[in-house]
Design a protein around this motif. Structure first.
Motif, PDB file in Angstrom:
ATOM      1  N   ARG A 124      15.393  26.945 -17.342  1.00 34.96           N
ATOM      2  CA  ARG A 124      14.486  25.832 -17.084  1.00 34.96           C
ATOM      3  C   ARG A 124      15.284  24.589 -16.707  1.00 34.96           C
ATOM      4  N   CYS A 125      14.646  23.693 -16.009  1.00 37.89           N
ATOM      5  CA  CYS A 125      15.279  22.448 -15.578  1.00 37.89           C
ATOM      6  C   CYS A 125      15.587  21.578 -16.801  1.00 37.89           C
ATOM      7  N   PRO A 126      16.839  21.130 -16.941  1.00 40.97           N
ATOM      8  CA  PRO A 126      17.197  20.296 -18.092  1.00 40.97           C
ATOM      9  C   PRO A 126      16.658  18.867 -17.974  1.00 40.97           C
ATOM     10  N   VAL A 127      16.172  18.504 -16.800  1.00 33.32           N
ATOM     11  CA  VAL A 127      15.680  17.136 -16.599  1.00 33.32           C
ATOM     12  C   VAL A 127      14.215  17.022 -17.013  1.00 33.32           C
ATOM     13  N   CYS A 128      13.358  17.866 -16.401  1.00 34.03           N
ATOM     14  CA  CYS A 128      11.925  17.749 -16.708  1.00 34.03           C
ATOM     15  C   CYS A 128      11.484  18.763 -17.766  1.00 34.03           C
ATOM     16  N   GLY A 129      12.303  19.837 -17.967  1.00 30.37           N
ATOM     17  CA  GLY A 129      11.973  20.843 -18.974  1.00 30.37           C
ATOM     18  C   GLY A 129      10.823  21.761 -18.573  1.00 30.37           C
ATOM     19  N   VAL A 160      18.385  23.915  -7.901  1.00 30.70           N
ATOM     20  CA  VAL A 160      17.339  22.914  -7.687  1.00 30.70           C
ATOM     21  C   VAL A 160      16.099  23.254  -8.515  1.00 30.70           C
ATOM     22  N   CYS A 161      15.490  22.233  -9.101  1.00 35.30           N
ATOM     23  CA  CYS A 161      14.264  22.412  -9.875  1.00 35.30           C
ATOM     24  C   CYS A 161      13.053  22.420  -8.928  1.00 35.30           C
ATOM     25  N   GLY A 162      12.219  23.446  -9.061  1.00 38.33           N
ATOM     26  CA  GLY A 162      11.027  23.565  -8.213  1.00 38.33           C
ATOM     27  C   GLY A 162       9.964  22.516  -8.541  1.00 38.33           C
ATOM     28  N   GLN A 163      10.044  21.943  -9.746  1.00 38.34           N
ATOM     29  CA  GLN A 163       9.029  20.968 -10.168  1.00 38.34           C
ATOM     30  C   GLN A 163       9.409  19.528  -9.801  1.00 38.34           C
ATOM     31  N   CYS A 164      10.548  19.078 -10.332  1.00 33.48           N
ATOM     32  CA  CYS A 164      10.887  17.651 -10.165  1.00 33.48           C
ATOM     33  C   CYS A 164      11.872  17.395  -9.029  1.00 33.48           C
ATOM     34  N   GLY A 165      12.491  18.451  -8.500  1.00 28.16           N
ATOM     35  CA  GLY A 165      13.400  18.279  -7.370  1.00 28.16           C
ATOM     36  C   GLY A 165      14.818  17.877  -7.757  1.00 28.16           C
TER      37      GLY A 165
HETATM   38 ZN   LIG Z   1      12.805  19.542 -13.197  1.00 34.45          ZN
END
Ligand SMILES: [Zn+2]
Length: 182
Positions: free
Chosen positions: A10-15, A49-54
């Protein structure tokens, strides 16, 4: 952790979003001496790359390659050139940091491509290459400072005239010029 394992993370930025791998050129920039932004383009950089927050993550190797490209574009001495300079002075990485008044690990980082010297420090290093007697002057400055003698008029007495070191400089330069140093 390998890149494949991370791709399912999972993206560590937006989770929320999942990370996927993207390969492509990486663009960064810097401000040159004339105050203008200059682009640096590094090919074949792998990003997660995160698919949600970019947001994206770079692996350490990619970060080093980007750092090296930026350093080169800025016209700064490269990691290998710094290593050659240090070896020519017979110094360890820590010894070099001591001589130059740097933090213990700073020189070590400059010899990898993780970090690099400022434009001002680059010029300072070039003075050591072009006028080798500056190395001797630095040793004296270091000693004087350690002895608590910080009065400039004392130090200046020891610094020889640059012209008297021309012969030395001519012997020293080919060693450093042999390679990517031009
Ligand atoms: Zn993200």
């Amino acid at each position: 952790m390998s890149t494949n394992e991370m791709a399912t993370d999972r993206c560590p930025v937006c989770g929320k979003g999942k990370l996927h791998e993207e390969l492509g050129e990486f663009r960064t920039d810097f401000i040159s001496d004339d105050g203008k932004h200059r682009d640096v383009i590094v090919p074949q950089i792998k990003k997660l790359v995160c698919g949600q927050c970019g947001e994206y993550i770079l692996d350490p190797e990619s970060e080093s390659r980007i750092s090296a490209a930026q350093r080169h574009a800025m016209g700064l001495l490269g990691a290998e050139e710094l290593m050659r300079l240090r070896n020519s002075l017979g110094k360890s990485q820590e010894g070099m940091a001591e001589l130059l008044g740097l933090g213990k690990k700073t020189w070590c980082r400059w010899e990898s491509d993780d970090y690099f010297q400022s434009e001002a420090f680059d010029r300072y290093l070039r003075l050591l290459v072009f006028v080798p007697s500056n190395v001797e002057a630095l040793k004296l400055i270091d000693k004087e400072k350690r002895d608590g003698k910080t009065d400039l008029s004392r130090t200046f007495r020891y610094v020889p005239d640059a012209r008297s070191t021309e012969v030395l400089a001519r012997q020293f330069l080919p060693v450093l010029m042999d390679g990517p140093f031009n």
